[in-house]
Design an enzyme around this catalytic site. Sequence first.
Site, PDB file in Angstrom:
ATOM      1  N   ASP A 108       0.833  -1.204   0.000  1.00  0.00           N
ATOM      2  CA  ASP A 108       0.000   0.000   0.000  1.00  0.00           C
ATOM      3  C   ASP A 108       0.870   1.257   0.000  1.00  0.00           C
ATOM      4  O   ASP A 108       2.003   1.238   0.463  1.00  0.00           O
ATOM      5  CB  ASP A 108      -0.843   0.090   1.279  1.00  0.00           C
ATOM      6  CG  ASP A 108      -1.711  -1.109   1.475  1.00  0.00           C
ATOM      7  OD1 ASP A 108      -2.127  -1.704   0.481  1.00  0.00           O
ATOM      8  OD2 ASP A 108      -1.962  -1.430   2.654  1.00  0.00           O
TER       9      ASP A 108
HETATM   10  N1  URA Z   1      -1.319  -5.971   3.960  1.00  0.00           N
HETATM   11  C1  URA Z   1      -1.665  -4.681   4.032  1.00  0.00           C
HETATM   12  O1  URA Z   1      -2.603  -4.330   4.727  1.00  0.00           O
HETATM   13  N2  URA Z   1      -0.972  -3.790   3.327  1.00  0.00           N
HETATM   14  C2  URA Z   1       0.079  -4.114   2.542  1.00  0.00           C
HETATM   15  O2  URA Z   1       0.682  -3.243   1.909  1.00  0.00           O
HETATM   16  C3  URA Z   1       0.429  -5.467   2.480  1.00  0.00           C
HETATM   17  C4  URA Z   1      -0.290  -6.373   3.192  1.00  0.00           C
END
Ligand code: URA
Length: 239
Positions: A108
Site C-alpha cells: 500500500d
Molecule cells: N497488507 C496490508 O494491509 N498492506 C500491505 O501493503 C500489504 C499487506
Amino acid sequence: MGEIVRLQKYIAMSGADSRRAAEKLIEEGRVNVNGKLIQEQGIKVEIGKDKVSLDGEELHLAKKNYYIMLNKPVGYVSTVNDQFDRPTVVDLVKKDINTRIFPVGRLDYDTEGLLLMTNDGDFTYKITHPKYHVEKTYIAEIKGGVAIADMYKLRNGIKIEDYTTSPAKAEIIDAIDGHTYIQITIHEGKNRQVRKMFETLGYTVTALKRISIGEVKLGNLPLGRWRHLTSHEINCLLG
Ligand code: URA
C-alpha cells in the site's frame, strides 16, 4: 528466422505480465500484433520480426532478467503509473536500471518495506499466486494494547468481508510508548489484508512494514534504496 513463441509467452518474456495474466490482456483487447488487434488465444509470433504492443506501447524483449528488492518508503505507489501522479516505486529505481521493471505484487501507499521488482513475468506469477503459498512477514504497529484472545483469532483466521483468512503466525514482539508491535506472517495477499485483519478486530494500525518474503529478508537495506537479489535468494523464491 527468429524463435517462434506463443503470444502470451512473448508478453511474459517482455516482463509486462505473467503468462496467465497475458491471456487476460489478450482477451480484453489490449494487445496488437503488427498493428492488428488480437483477441484469440494461441496465436504465435516470431521474435525479432513481429511487433507486439500492449495498450499501444511496443513491448521489447529484455536481454537480461532483473530481480531486485527495494525498501519502499511510505508515500510511493507500487504501480508503474499512478492516476493521481503520485511518486511510484519505479521512480526509485529507473535512474539505475534502464529497462522496464515491475513491482511483484503490491505494498500500500502507506506501507513500507520489502518490495520485489523484476522484468520476469513468470517470476511474478510464482511469488504472487496464492497456490504457491509464499509467506510474507510484516511488523504491524498497533495503537494501544492487544488482547491475547485477539492474537488467537489472528492465528486461527478472521472473517473479513467475503472471505476468512488462513491461519497466520502472529507474535507480540514489543509494547512501548502506547503501541504494540506484532510480527505477523500470511501467505495470501488480498488487498490491504493485514490492515483489515487488525481493523476487523477493532484496532488501529499506525504503521506497517514488510520485512520478508519467503526466505528473503529486508535486512538493513536503507529506506528508499534497492539491491539485486543474490542467485541464492532467487532460487529460494522459485523453490
Ligand atoms: N497488507 C496490508 O494491509 N498492506 C500491505 O501493503 C500489504 C499487506
